[in-house]
Design a protein around this motif. Sequence first.
Motif, PDB file in Angstrom:
ATOM      1  N   LEU A 185       0.926  -1.157  -0.004  1.00  0.00           N
ATOM      2  CA  LEU A 185       0.016   0.048   0.135  1.00  0.00           C
ATOM      3  C   LEU A 185       0.886   1.260  -0.002  1.00  0.00           C
ATOM      4  O   LEU A 185       1.563   1.316   0.845  1.00  0.00           O
ATOM      5  CB  LEU A 185      -0.814   0.027   1.332  1.00  0.00           C
ATOM      6  N   CYS A 186       0.597   2.150  -0.954  1.00  0.00           N
ATOM      7  CA  CYS A 186       1.496   3.224  -1.255  1.00  0.00           C
ATOM      8  C   CYS A 186       0.512   4.602  -1.003  1.00  0.00           C
ATOM      9  O   CYS A 186      -0.599   4.643  -1.210  1.00  0.00           O
ATOM     10  CB  CYS A 186       2.054   3.273  -2.475  1.00  0.00           C
ATOM     11  N   PRO A 187       1.261   5.660  -0.557  1.00  0.00           N
ATOM     12  CA  PRO A 187       0.245   7.024  -0.312  1.00  0.00           C
ATOM     13  C   PRO A 187      -0.021   7.385  -1.682  1.00  0.00           C
ATOM     14  O   PRO A 187      -1.202   8.028  -1.667  1.00  0.00           O
ATOM     15  CB  PRO A 187       1.369   7.973   0.009  1.00  0.00           C
ATOM     16  N   ALA A 188       0.411   7.251  -2.959  1.00  0.00           N
ATOM     17  CA  ALA A 188       0.012   7.559  -3.981  1.00  0.00           C
ATOM     18  C   ALA A 188       0.586   6.728  -5.108  1.00  0.00           C
ATOM     19  O   ALA A 188       1.332   5.786  -5.158  1.00  0.00           O
ATOM     20  CB  ALA A 188       0.474   9.050  -4.478  1.00  0.00           C
ATOM     21  N   GLY A 212     -20.706  -8.160 -15.104  1.00  0.00           N
ATOM     22  CA  GLY A 212     -20.851  -9.288 -14.028  1.00  0.00           C
ATOM     23  C   GLY A 212     -21.880  -9.460 -13.537  1.00  0.00           C
ATOM     24  O   GLY A 212     -23.003  -8.883 -13.971  1.00  0.00           O
ATOM     25  N   THR A 213     -22.440 -10.208 -12.484  1.00  0.00           N
ATOM     26  CA  THR A 213     -23.622 -10.640 -11.948  1.00  0.00           C
ATOM     27  C   THR A 213     -24.334  -9.303 -11.472  1.00  0.00           C
ATOM     28  O   THR A 213     -25.212  -8.741 -11.414  1.00  0.00           O
ATOM     29  CB  THR A 213     -23.394 -11.658 -10.988  1.00  0.00           C
ATOM     30  N   HIS A 214     -23.357  -8.520 -10.393  1.00  0.00           N
ATOM     31  CA  HIS A 214     -23.852  -7.492  -9.552  1.00  0.00           C
ATOM     32  C   HIS A 214     -22.945  -6.201  -9.837  1.00  0.00           C
ATOM     33  O   HIS A 214     -23.273  -5.115  -9.072  1.00  0.00           O
ATOM     34  CB  HIS A 214     -23.860  -7.977  -8.227  1.00  0.00           C
ATOM     35  N   GLY A 215     -22.376  -6.227 -11.084  1.00  0.00           N
ATOM     36  CA  GLY A 215     -21.762  -4.956 -11.429  1.00  0.00           C
ATOM     37  C   GLY A 215     -20.187  -4.938 -10.757  1.00  0.00           C
ATOM     38  O   GLY A 215     -19.987  -5.953  -9.679  1.00  0.00           O
ATOM     39  N   VAL A 216     -19.183  -4.374 -11.270  1.00  0.00           N
ATOM     40  CA  VAL A 216     -18.066  -4.307 -10.779  1.00  0.00           C
ATOM     41  C   VAL A 216     -17.621  -2.813 -10.683  1.00  0.00           C
ATOM     42  O   VAL A 216     -17.512  -1.925 -11.613  1.00  0.00           O
ATOM     43  CB  VAL A 216     -16.919  -5.123 -11.752  1.00  0.00           C
ATOM     44  N   PHE A 217     -17.045  -2.608  -9.504  1.00  0.00           N
ATOM     45  CA  PHE A 217     -16.825  -1.309  -9.273  1.00  0.00           C
ATOM     46  C   PHE A 217     -15.145  -0.749  -9.024  1.00  0.00           C
ATOM     47  O   PHE A 217     -14.454  -1.759  -8.810  1.00  0.00           O
ATOM     48  CB  PHE A 217     -17.570  -0.901  -8.181  1.00  0.00           C
ATOM     49  N   ASN A 218     -15.009   0.674  -9.432  1.00  0.00           N
ATOM     50  CA  ASN A 218     -13.620   1.066  -8.975  1.00  0.00           C
ATOM     51  C   ASN A 218     -12.993   0.581  -7.450  1.00  0.00           C
ATOM     52  O   ASN A 218     -13.605   0.670  -6.693  1.00  0.00           O
ATOM     53  CB  ASN A 218     -13.554   2.364  -9.130  1.00  0.00           C
ATOM     54  N   GLY A 219     -12.011  -0.174  -7.789  1.00  0.00           N
ATOM     55  CA  GLY A 219     -11.259  -0.663  -6.735  1.00  0.00           C
ATOM     56  C   GLY A 219     -11.131  -1.928  -6.605  1.00  0.00           C
ATOM     57  O   GLY A 219     -10.570  -2.442  -5.925  1.00  0.00           O
ATOM     58  N   ALA A 220     -12.203  -2.702  -7.300  1.00  0.00           N
ATOM     59  CA  ALA A 220     -12.359  -4.257  -7.269  1.00  0.00           C
ATOM     60  C   ALA A 220     -10.759  -4.743  -7.809  1.00  0.00           C
ATOM     61  O   ALA A 220     -10.405  -4.261  -8.855  1.00  0.00           O
ATOM     62  CB  ALA A 220     -13.313  -4.681  -8.070  1.00  0.00           C
ATOM     63  N   HIS A 277      -5.924   5.123  -0.929  1.00  0.00           N
ATOM     64  CA  HIS A 277      -7.328   5.435  -1.190  1.00  0.00           C
ATOM     65  C   HIS A 277      -8.032   4.315  -1.902  1.00  0.00           C
ATOM     66  O   HIS A 277      -9.240   4.269  -1.576  1.00  0.00           O
ATOM     67  CB  HIS A 277      -7.147   6.613  -2.278  1.00  0.00           C
ATOM     68  N   ARG A 278      -7.538   3.725  -2.778  1.00  0.00           N
ATOM     69  CA  ARG A 278      -7.962   2.456  -3.668  1.00  0.00           C
ATOM     70  C   ARG A 278      -8.282   1.422  -2.544  1.00  0.00           C
ATOM     71  O   ARG A 278      -8.964   0.432  -2.901  1.00  0.00           O
ATOM     72  CB  ARG A 278      -7.323   2.037  -4.862  1.00  0.00           C
ATOM     73  N   SER A 279      -7.420   1.140  -1.517  1.00  0.00           N
ATOM     74  CA  SER A 279      -7.472   0.200  -0.712  1.00  0.00           C
ATOM     75  C   SER A 279      -8.661   0.178   0.764  1.00  0.00           C
ATOM     76  O   SER A 279      -8.900  -0.786   1.025  1.00  0.00           O
ATOM     77  CB  SER A 279      -6.303  -0.283   0.150  1.00  0.00           C
ATOM     78  N   GLN A 280      -9.313   1.527   0.533  1.00  0.00           N
ATOM     79  CA  GLN A 280     -10.322   1.690   1.501  1.00  0.00           C
ATOM     80  C   GLN A 280     -11.510   0.665   1.205  1.00  0.00           C
ATOM     81  O   GLN A 280     -12.020   0.528   0.201  1.00  0.00           O
ATOM     82  CB  GLN A 280     -11.032   3.188   1.358  1.00  0.00           C
ATOM     83  N   ASN A 309      -4.202  10.327   9.056  1.00  0.00           N
ATOM     84  CA  ASN A 309      -5.656   9.739   8.638  1.00  0.00           C
ATOM     85  C   ASN A 309      -5.057   8.592   7.628  1.00  0.00           C
ATOM     86  O   ASN A 309      -5.509   7.684   7.459  1.00  0.00           O
ATOM     87  CB  ASN A 309      -6.552  10.620   8.461  1.00  0.00           C
ATOM     88  N   LEU A 310      -4.323   8.941   6.698  1.00  0.00           N
ATOM     89  CA  LEU A 310      -4.061   8.073   5.545  1.00  0.00           C
ATOM     90  C   LEU A 310      -3.153   7.001   6.156  1.00  0.00           C
ATOM     91  O   LEU A 310      -3.418   5.899   5.907  1.00  0.00           O
ATOM     92  CB  LEU A 310      -3.220   9.016   4.497  1.00  0.00           C
ATOM     93  N   LEU A 311      -2.073   7.265   6.867  1.00  0.00           N
ATOM     94  CA  LEU A 311      -1.258   6.200   7.600  1.00  0.00           C
ATOM     95  C   LEU A 311      -2.210   5.050   8.336  1.00  0.00           C
ATOM     96  O   LEU A 311      -2.185   3.782   8.401  1.00  0.00           O
ATOM     97  CB  LEU A 311      -0.201   6.605   8.420  1.00  0.00           C
TER      98      LEU A 311
END
Length: 225
Positions: A33-36, A87-95, A135-138, A161-163
């Motif tokens: 996991l990286c800051p950016a 897909g069956t139920h949709g696939v969203f940003n971050g999957a 951010h994407r791991s949230q 908060n990011l850390l």
Amino acid sequence: MEDPQRIAEHVTELVATHIPHHFGITPQDIQVLCPARRHAAGTLDPNIRLQARLNPPAPGKPEHHHEGQTFRLGDRVLQIRNQPHRGTHGVFNGATGTVTAIDTDSQHLTVTLRDGETVPYPFTDLLHAYALTVHRSQGSEYPYAVIPMTASAGQRLLQRNLLYTAVTRARRGVMLIGQPDAVHRALANTRIRLRHTALEHRITRRALAMPRARHRPLAGQLTGD
């Protein structure tokens, strides 16, 4: 450890060798996991290094080059656009998921998502996911997380908060690797960027526009004449 290049090299060794050997796990149990996405603490360099180490090219292994990226059978990948009809139920940003088939003729590949669903993808909707931004791991959890920390990330990204978000993605263990000063800066930086959503204004405007309901006494309630 001060040199960003050495940090990236050490992250690769931790994920590919040291942590799996020490805990008896596989690299698939570990998420970087990286800051950016960019700069020395970004995801671009770790993704290249980890793909080369964990999923190198081999005779008979399908792969496809697209806009500077090489997608290879067995790659860990990330969905970058909301696709509610996929897909069956949709696939969203971050999957995230794993490439389980590649069709170079149709410019599509097949990804098996973390929940087990198999979904076809064009190459344009994916990035490598050996390393993700915080951010994407949230909303996701991983058995183990490795977090590279460098002062070059700057004050905007080195925030408490990011850390906190990064550290709490791990269920079993987490390792911070890099420059101690970057960790100290993140812990000391409690500034949070305000989000200008106009939510309060919209709620107030909607409430004022709604007709007021006349008060009606509850059943059995006495009323005065």
